[in-house]
Design an enzyme around this catalytic site. Sequence first.
Site, short mmCIF file in Angstrom:
data_model
loop_
_atom_site.label_atom_id
_atom_site.label_comp_id
_atom_site.label_asym_id
_atom_site.label_seq_id
_atom_site.Cartn_x
_atom_site.Cartn_y
_atom_site.Cartn_z
N GLU A 1 94.04 35.05 -79.73
CA GLU A 1 94.53 35.42 -81.08
C GLU A 1 94.91 36.80 -81.47
O GLU A 1 95.30 37.10 -82.58
CB GLU A 1 92.96 35.13 -81.92
CG GLU A 1 92.68 33.53 -82.05
CD GLU A 1 91.27 33.39 -82.55
OE1 GLU A 1 90.62 34.12 -82.92
OE2 GLU A 1 90.95 32.13 -83.14
N GLU B 1 81.15 28.51 -61.57
CA GLU B 1 80.40 29.99 -62.02
C GLU B 1 79.59 30.35 -60.93
O GLU B 1 78.82 31.75 -61.18
CB GLU B 1 79.53 29.53 -63.15
CG GLU B 1 78.44 28.51 -63.00
CD GLU B 1 77.67 28.58 -64.15
OE1 GLU B 1 76.48 28.86 -64.06
OE2 GLU B 1 78.10 27.81 -65.10
#
Length: 271
Positions: free
Chosen positions: A82, A113
């Site tokens: 953004e 992960e």
Amino acid sequence: MSEYDKITEQSSLHNNLEKMSSEDLLKKINLEDKKVAEAVTVVIPKITELVDALVERFQKGGRLFYIGAGTSGRLGILDASEIPPTFGMSHEKVIGIIAGGDGAIRKAVEFAEDNTLQAWKDLQEFDIDENDTLIGIAASGTTPYVLGGIKDAKANGLLTAGITNNPGSPLATQTDIPIAINVGPEFVTGSTRMKSGTSQKLVLNMISTALMIRIGRVKGNKMIDMQLSNNKLVDRGTRYLVDALDMNYDEAEIALKKYGSVREAIKAYQN
């Protein structure tokens, strides 16, 4: 840190959820959500420390990287994505990386992960250096992918920060600037996409927005460098110019399209 020590794994304060009505569920979720902003207030001093450090490092050409897995990784990518449309900053200045690669944005990648070496390998693709800053995001504070990246980043002279929801976790103790947000147990036990994720989003908003303001990407309270990528944003930019330059809407729209940004239009008419 054992599972029993993790706030994020503690049993919910609410039970028999399956017996509640929709309205009762929503009211109790909202009750828990109200605790999040208060928890963020407690860590503002650490967020301030990080923003001030980022301003200094950005002025030297540094960049900001986020790493995380699952929800935490997605939130970092969301914040980074953004920055260009909102502040006109290059997509190469704030970068989000998720364990398992871009495919993990939409679909979980099993065991991604758990790789302690992969984060640093992922960062190497960006020619990372000591002017850059790495923020690890992990609700648990124990995600191997994140901890491995932080360890390697520190060893190579980067500033490191951690956003976690478990004070005392490895991420909170092994980073230069730990931001440990204690939001309490989740409404659904262990579901850190809820309050933990919300708190992470709030903190990421604070970090990136304050940074962009401090380095001059906002004037007054307006996004003067936003990308004019659709009619809504052209209209917004036009209205900014109406206010800033005391001209009518049509004149402002012509000026905006001529100069290509709110900043450049203001500069042209105020010189």
